[in-house]
Motif scaffolding. Structure first.
Motif, PDB file in Angstrom:
ATOM      1  N   ASN A 127      30.429 -22.368 -17.932  1.00 45.11           N
ATOM      2  CA  ASN A 127      31.189 -22.803 -16.750  1.00 45.11           C
ATOM      3  C   ASN A 127      32.669 -22.998 -17.029  1.00 45.11           C
ATOM      4  O   ASN A 127      33.516 -22.695 -16.194  1.00 45.11           O
ATOM      5  CB  ASN A 127      30.585 -24.091 -16.188  1.00 45.11           C
ATOM      6  N   ILE A 175      36.264 -11.461 -16.235  1.00 48.06           N
ATOM      7  CA  ILE A 175      35.216 -12.377 -16.695  1.00 48.06           C
ATOM      8  C   ILE A 175      34.138 -12.472 -15.625  1.00 48.06           C
ATOM      9  O   ILE A 175      34.441 -12.647 -14.441  1.00 48.06           O
ATOM     10  CB  ILE A 175      35.811 -13.766 -17.000  1.00 48.06           C
ATOM     11  N   PHE A 176      32.920 -12.346 -16.033  1.00 51.09           N
ATOM     12  CA  PHE A 176      31.797 -12.409 -15.082  1.00 51.09           C
ATOM     13  C   PHE A 176      30.781 -13.411 -15.592  1.00 51.09           C
ATOM     14  O   PHE A 176      30.374 -13.365 -16.746  1.00 51.09           O
ATOM     15  CB  PHE A 176      31.140 -11.033 -14.951  1.00 51.09           C
ATOM     16  N   LEU A 177      30.374 -14.313 -14.700  1.00 49.40           N
ATOM     17  CA  LEU A 177      29.338 -15.273 -15.054  1.00 49.40           C
ATOM     18  C   LEU A 177      28.089 -14.988 -14.227  1.00 49.40           C
ATOM     19  O   LEU A 177      28.138 -15.006 -12.997  1.00 49.40           O
ATOM     20  CB  LEU A 177      29.838 -16.705 -14.780  1.00 49.40           C
ATOM     21  N   ALA A 178      26.999 -14.712 -14.916  1.00 51.09           N
ATOM     22  CA  ALA A 178      25.715 -14.614 -14.210  1.00 51.09           C
ATOM     23  C   ALA A 178      25.165 -16.034 -14.186  1.00 51.09           C
ATOM     24  O   ALA A 178      24.905 -16.631 -15.228  1.00 51.09           O
ATOM     25  CB  ALA A 178      24.774 -13.675 -14.940  1.00 51.09           C
ATOM     26  N   PHE A 179      25.047 -16.581 -12.963  1.00 47.82           N
ATOM     27  CA  PHE A 179      24.757 -18.008 -12.821  1.00 47.82           C
ATOM     28  C   PHE A 179      23.314 -18.349 -13.162  1.00 47.82           C
ATOM     29  O   PHE A 179      22.397 -17.570 -12.898  1.00 47.82           O
ATOM     30  CB  PHE A 179      25.044 -18.449 -11.384  1.00 47.82           C
ATOM     31  N   PRO A 189      39.857 -19.588 -11.061  1.00 49.86           N
ATOM     32  CA  PRO A 189      38.579 -18.880 -11.246  1.00 49.86           C
ATOM     33  C   PRO A 189      38.613 -17.431 -10.760  1.00 49.86           C
ATOM     34  O   PRO A 189      38.100 -16.542 -11.440  1.00 49.86           O
ATOM     35  CB  PRO A 189      37.606 -19.704 -10.399  1.00 49.86           C
ATOM     36  N   GLU A 190      39.232 -17.196  -9.575  1.00 52.53           N
ATOM     37  CA  GLU A 190      39.227 -15.824  -9.049  1.00 52.53           C
ATOM     38  C   GLU A 190      40.114 -14.900  -9.898  1.00 52.53           C
ATOM     39  O   GLU A 190      39.852 -13.712 -10.026  1.00 52.53           O
ATOM     40  CB  GLU A 190      39.617 -15.784  -7.570  1.00 52.53           C
ATOM     41  N   ALA A 217      34.385 -19.698 -17.045  1.00 54.07           N
ATOM     42  CA  ALA A 217      34.530 -19.134 -15.701  1.00 54.07           C
ATOM     43  C   ALA A 217      35.500 -19.944 -14.833  1.00 54.07           C
ATOM     44  O   ALA A 217      35.929 -19.487 -13.782  1.00 54.07           O
ATOM     45  CB  ALA A 217      33.169 -19.060 -15.018  1.00 54.07           C
ATOM     46  N   GLY A 218      35.829 -21.159 -15.278  1.00 54.15           N
ATOM     47  CA  GLY A 218      36.829 -21.942 -14.549  1.00 54.15           C
ATOM     48  C   GLY A 218      36.269 -22.895 -13.516  1.00 54.15           C
ATOM     49  O   GLY A 218      36.963 -23.291 -12.572  1.00 54.15           O
ATOM     50  N   ASN A 219      35.030 -23.299 -13.660  1.00 53.66           N
ATOM     51  CA  ASN A 219      34.449 -24.273 -12.725  1.00 53.66           C
ATOM     52  C   ASN A 219      35.212 -25.597 -12.815  1.00 53.66           C
ATOM     53  O   ASN A 219      35.319 -26.193 -13.886  1.00 53.66           O
ATOM     54  CB  ASN A 219      32.973 -24.485 -13.067  1.00 53.66           C
ATOM     55  N   PHE A 265      32.971 -21.721  -5.457  1.00 56.71           N
ATOM     56  CA  PHE A 265      33.115 -21.309  -6.866  1.00 56.71           C
ATOM     57  C   PHE A 265      32.392 -19.983  -7.124  1.00 56.71           C
ATOM     58  O   PHE A 265      32.900 -19.116  -7.824  1.00 56.71           O
ATOM     59  CB  PHE A 265      32.593 -22.407  -7.805  1.00 56.71           C
ATOM     60  N   TYR A 266      31.223 -19.864  -6.536  1.00 63.14           N
ATOM     61  CA  TYR A 266      30.447 -18.630  -6.708  1.00 63.14           C
ATOM     62  C   TYR A 266      31.253 -17.426  -6.230  1.00 63.14           C
ATOM     63  O   TYR A 266      31.365 -16.416  -6.926  1.00 63.14           O
ATOM     64  CB  TYR A 266      29.143 -18.748  -5.914  1.00 63.14           C
ATOM     65  N   LEU A 267      31.849 -17.544  -5.052  1.00 64.35           N
ATOM     66  CA  LEU A 267      32.635 -16.428  -4.512  1.00 64.35           C
ATOM     67  C   LEU A 267      33.916 -16.222  -5.317  1.00 64.35           C
ATOM     68  O   LEU A 267      34.313 -15.089  -5.584  1.00 64.35           O
ATOM     69  CB  LEU A 267      32.943 -16.663  -3.027  1.00 64.35           C
ATOM     70  N   ASN A 268      34.558 -17.329  -5.710  1.00 68.08           N
ATOM     71  CA  ASN A 268      35.747 -17.239  -6.577  1.00 68.08           C
ATOM     72  C   ASN A 268      35.408 -16.450  -7.835  1.00 68.08           C
ATOM     73  O   ASN A 268      36.167 -15.596  -8.289  1.00 68.08           O
ATOM     74  CB  ASN A 268      36.208 -18.629  -7.033  1.00 68.08           C
ATOM     75  N   GLN A 269      34.260 -16.772  -8.409  1.00 72.10           N
ATOM     76  CA  GLN A 269      33.876 -16.158  -9.675  1.00 72.10           C
ATOM     77  C   GLN A 269      33.663 -14.656  -9.526  1.00 72.10           C
ATOM     78  O   GLN A 269      33.651 -13.914 -10.479  1.00 72.10           O
ATOM     79  CB  GLN A 269      32.608 -16.842 -10.220  1.00 72.10           C
ATOM     80  N   ARG A 270      33.508 -14.212  -8.298  1.00 68.88           N
ATOM     81  CA  ARG A 270      33.388 -12.769  -8.093  1.00 68.88           C
ATOM     82  C   ARG A 270      34.723 -12.162  -7.666  1.00 68.88           C
ATOM     83  O   ARG A 270      34.767 -11.059  -7.141  1.00 68.88           O
ATOM     84  CB  ARG A 270      32.313 -12.479  -7.034  1.00 68.88           C
ATOM     85  N   GLY A 271      35.796 -12.935  -7.841  1.00 65.43           N
ATOM     86  CA  GLY A 271      37.130 -12.403  -7.586  1.00 65.43           C
ATOM     87  C   GLY A 271      37.670 -12.687  -6.197  1.00 65.43           C
ATOM     88  O   GLY A 271      38.756 -12.255  -5.839  1.00 65.43           O
ATOM     89  N   ILE A 272      36.908 -13.415  -5.374  1.00 65.42           N
ATOM     90  CA  ILE A 272      37.323 -13.637  -3.988  1.00 65.42           C
ATOM     91  C   ILE A 272      38.128 -14.941  -3.892  1.00 65.42           C
ATOM     92  O   ILE A 272      37.622 -16.004  -4.250  1.00 65.42           O
ATOM     93  CB  ILE A 272      36.076 -13.684  -3.069  1.00 65.42           C
ATOM     94  N   PRO A 273      39.379 -14.868  -3.429  1.00 62.89           N
ATOM     95  CA  PRO A 273      40.209 -16.082  -3.327  1.00 62.89           C
ATOM     96  C   PRO A 273      39.609 -17.099  -2.337  1.00 62.89           C
ATOM     97  O   PRO A 273      38.852 -16.719  -1.433  1.00 62.89           O
ATOM     98  CB  PRO A 273      41.551 -15.573  -2.804  1.00 62.89           C
ATOM     99  N   ALA A 286      38.107 -13.889 -12.826  1.00 60.22           N
ATOM    100  CA  ALA A 286      37.161 -12.850 -12.423  1.00 60.22           C
ATOM    101  C   ALA A 286      37.870 -11.503 -12.354  1.00 60.22           C
ATOM    102  O   ALA A 286      37.363 -10.490 -12.823  1.00 60.22           O
ATOM    103  CB  ALA A 286      36.545 -13.203 -11.080  1.00 60.22           C
ATOM    104  N   CYS A 287      39.081 -11.513 -11.786  1.00 58.75           N
ATOM    105  CA  CYS A 287      39.828 -10.266 -11.635  1.00 58.75           C
ATOM    106  C   CYS A 287      40.295  -9.733 -12.997  1.00 58.75           C
ATOM    107  O   CYS A 287      40.453  -8.526 -13.176  1.00 58.75           O
ATOM    108  CB  CYS A 287      41.020 -10.470 -10.705  1.00 58.75           C
TER     109      CYS A 287
END
Lengths: 480, 252
Positions: free
Chosen positions: B45, B80-84, B72-73, B48-50, A431-439, B76-77
């Motif tokens: 969350n 949307i950015f989540l600082a965890f 989620p990705e 961000a799509g968790n 999820f962390y990597l997804n959230q940065r745009g990485i599939p 992000a693209c």
């Protein structure tokens, strides 16, 4: 044979990209194993009498042995009378240059990404290509000759350098060693031979590419590498096979001899056909690899194991000389129904000998991945040191990861350390990597690459790139 | 920029968000405050799509797109950015590899060419300097062995590198000493522009001394029960949340 090949081609599995079959005329022996077959192999290869005798002794010994069953793998035992022990592409009796090699064969290696034509070799790598049972071509032989380096097929070495071969063949892995080593000694068809003279640093990486093509054929190659005092060589080994429904047997033996102050680096990318998604077909990879280190010598084994239905393999170091060093770096990936039982043996005999073991096991699908390793410190090995690190990573909840470390220490001045971890690719990481745009697929690859980093770091450059790609393909669709 | 309507969400079977409404426009900074368990992190969350959080009702429109339909990705693209709150460790993957892959993934989504290594390096050095981050942290594995403060700073570094449209900061101030808090706030203020927006989820007023919000909302039991300007945060600091809880009870 061609009809059979067509049927096989129909059973394609898009994920194994090296599964094609080359339409080439082959000289093949009838199936089965007997003293006659062994005599025939020896005759075809025009071998000296001592070698035939050695083969026959090995065969007779093999007959007294039982197949080993201690590994944590389950498979249907091969029918040794249903295997063809010799198959070779038809060719002119002696090849003088690559121009005489069947273009169909060259095309095959081209397709595998191994250009044999010397002028195309931009990379500074000399290649020996073994197709089914015989070595097809060894490149850069002349350049190596100037330095006194011998790099040829083992059959050729038997003819050209019989003294060297006779001296070292079976000196590290005797035919009595184990069931598959005995079988290999009896029927080995080809393989590579390397000799690095005293004080010579081999000017290029040496590489062998093994390809099983013919159906119902076993591959039994034998590699012998001798680095004389102060010599150095880096050797790469790669392998692929077509996709077939039946299981094929690969039982190789590799012997390394590092004399005083010599160093041998042996890297393998093993990508034999692993079988299909349901566990049908694939190569049985039962291999014995061992190296002997004399004083101040060093042997490093690096392996990336992604292929084969069943793997049984423990590249080992006998640290005989004082201050000698053994290293084992391994990545073993299993997916679908693959099984791997792999690890190493570090035998400390000399004083102040050192060994390092870094093993990374990744299991996905329904596979089973075991690390099995022995660290043995003899009484004579004063001040010996070992460090072992075995990390396993699980993907999904249907696979298994196991660690079987054996530690035998007969010396109280030695230090042995063992660390082991098991981790899962966590949803949080993805999820962390997804959230940065990485599939997700890329995210998994990234996590796996990070996990294997310590091993990738020690692989030769061009191999590291190939290995990373292989890992991606092997784990395709394993998460998500 | 983002419109949240009647949002309901569950986690592990419990309904946490119970009809949340919020509108955030470009150029604005909104603070979401509230007592423990009010649903602040759930909101972050869910946006961000968790997948651990299940949306049961409502809609979220982000720059004209139905956000809840996106992976989620993709979110992000889209920016949307989540600082965890608790950034995870990715052993063996360097910060720079990770960030370059992230930037390239986002660029690929937008049909833009990859960032060159040179351009990337210049960018990351500039942003790291802004956050007083040691260059060594760039070549270390993502968050591995980082202190709590370093992890949070690393989140802000990622924010500056990816330059999203909407930044959601989930309790970014938790576990930070005052110096780290100032640096993190400096990064966020640097990020602020008329083109982007920020949602600051926080427990304490303290952070809002440095990141001054345009709006403050109080989240309680899954709903926003009071909204106001930045002075509301000060009022909360003084009075706590109890007086609002009474208000809500009276309203019901």
């Amino acid at each position: 044979m061609s009809e059979e090949n067509k049927t096989i081609e129909n059973v394609t599995n898009s994920e194994y990209k090296w599964g094609f079959v080359t339409e080439i005329e082959e000289d093949a022996f009838p199936k089965g194993l007997s003293e006659d077959i062994i005599r025939k192999i020896s005759e075809v290869k025009q071998e000296p009498k001592w070698l035939l005798e050695w083969r026959l002794k090995a065969y007779r010994h093999w007959l007294t042995l039982e197949e080993p069953t201690w590994a944590k793998v389950k498979y249907e035992s091969p029918d040794f009378q249903d295997i063809r022990y010799f198959s070779a592409p038809k060719q002119k009796p002696k090849l003088n240059s690559l121009d005489e090699v069947d273009p169909e064969l060259l095309a095959t290696f081209e397709k595998l990404g191994i250009p044999l034509e010397e002028q195309k070799l931009l990379a500074n790598v000399a290649v020996d290509a073994v197709f089914d049972s015989v070595s097809v071509a060894t490149t850069f032989k002349e350049t190596l000759k100037e330095k006194g380096v011998i790099f040829s097929s083992i059959s050729e070495a038997v003819r050209e350098h019989p003294d060297l071969v006779k001296k070292y063949l079976g000196s590290v892995v005797p035919y009595t060693d184990n069931f598959y080593a005995a079988l290999n000694a009896a029927v080995f068809s080809d393989g590579s031979f390397v000799y690095i003279p005293k004080g010579v640093r081999c000017p290029m990486e040496l590489s062998t590419y093994f390809r099983i093509n013919a159906a119902e054929t076993g591959q039994f190659e034998r590699t012998l590498i001798v680095a004389d005092e102060g010599g150095y060589v880096s050797y790469l080994e790669g392998c692929t096979a077509p996709q077939r429904d039946e299981n094929q047997l690969h039982a190789a033996v590799v012997e390394l001899i590092a004399m005083d102050n010599a160093e041998i680096k042996y890297s393998t990318v093993q990508n034999w056909y692993p079988g299909d998604k349901d566990g049908k077909g694939g190569i049985y990879n039962f291999v014995t690899k061992r190296g002997l280190c004399e004083t101040n010598a060093k042997i490093s084994w690096t392996q990336v194991e992604t292929g084969s239905a069943v793997t049984w393999k423990y590249p080992s170091c006998v640290l005989k000389g004082d201050n000698s060093i053994g290293e084992f770096y391994s990545i073993a990936v299993t997916n679908n129904y693959q099984q791997a039982d792999t690890g190493t043996k570090m035998i400390h005999i000399g004083k102040n000998t050192r060994s390092t073991i870094v093993s990374k096991g990744i299991s996905a699908g329904f596979s089973d991945n075991s690390y099995r390793g022995l660290v043995k410190v003899h009484k004579s090995a004063e001040g010996a040191r070992n460090f072992s690190q075995c990390d396993s990573m699980l993907m999904g909840d249907k696979c298994g990861a196991h660690t079987f470390p054996y530690i035998e220490v007969d010396n109280n001045t030695s230090t042995v350390e063992h660390e082991a971890t098991t981790s899962k690719v966590s949803e949080d990481q993805i999820f962390y990597l997804n959230q940065r745009g990485i599939p997700t697929e890329d995210a998994v690859n990234m996590i796996v690459n990070g996990f294997c980093k310590e091993v990738f770091r020690v692989l030769p450059m061009e191999f590291a790139v190939e290995a990373q790609k292989l890992l991606e393909i092997s784990l395709e669709g394993s998460v998500g | 920029m983002i419109t949240i309507k009647n949002l309901h969400a569950k986690v592990a079977g419990n309904e946490i968000l119970k009809g949340l409404n919020l509108q955030v426009n470009a150029g604005e900074v909104h603070a979401i405050m509230g007592p423990n368990g009010s649903g602040k992190s759930t909101l972050a969350n869910v946006l961000a799509g968790n997948e651990a959080y299940e949306v049961t009702e409502g809609e979220v429109i982000f720059n004209g797109k139905n956000l809840l339909e996106l992976a989620p990705e993709e979110r992000a693209c889209e920016g949307i950015f989540l600082a965890f709150q608790y950034p995870v460790e990715i052993p063996g993957v360097t910060n720079s590899t990770f960030l370059k892959t992230a930037i390239d993934s986002i660029r690929k989504y937008r049909n833009e060419p990859e960032i060159s290594a040179k351009e990337f390096l210049a960018l990351i050095r500039e942003k790291a300097a802004l956050l007083d981050m040691d260059n060594k942290l760039i070549s270390r594995a993502v968050n591995e062995g980082f202190s709590g403060g370093e992890k949070k700073r690393n989140e802000i570094l990622q924010l500056l590198m990816l330059n999203p449209k909407l930044a959601i900061l989930d309790e970014t101030d938790s576990g930070l000493d005052i110096d780290a808090l100032k640096i993190v706030s400096k990064g966020v203020n640097y990020f602020r522009s008329p083109e982007n927006a920020t949602i600051v989820v926080t427990h304490y007023q303290r952070l809002l001394d440095y990141i001054v919000p345009d709006f403050v909302h109080v989240l309680y039991k899954g709903r926003i029960i009071k909204s106001g300007g930045k002075e509301l945060a000060l009022e909360l600091e003084e009075k706590g949340y109890d007086w609002l809880k009474t208000d809500e009870v009276e309203a019901v």
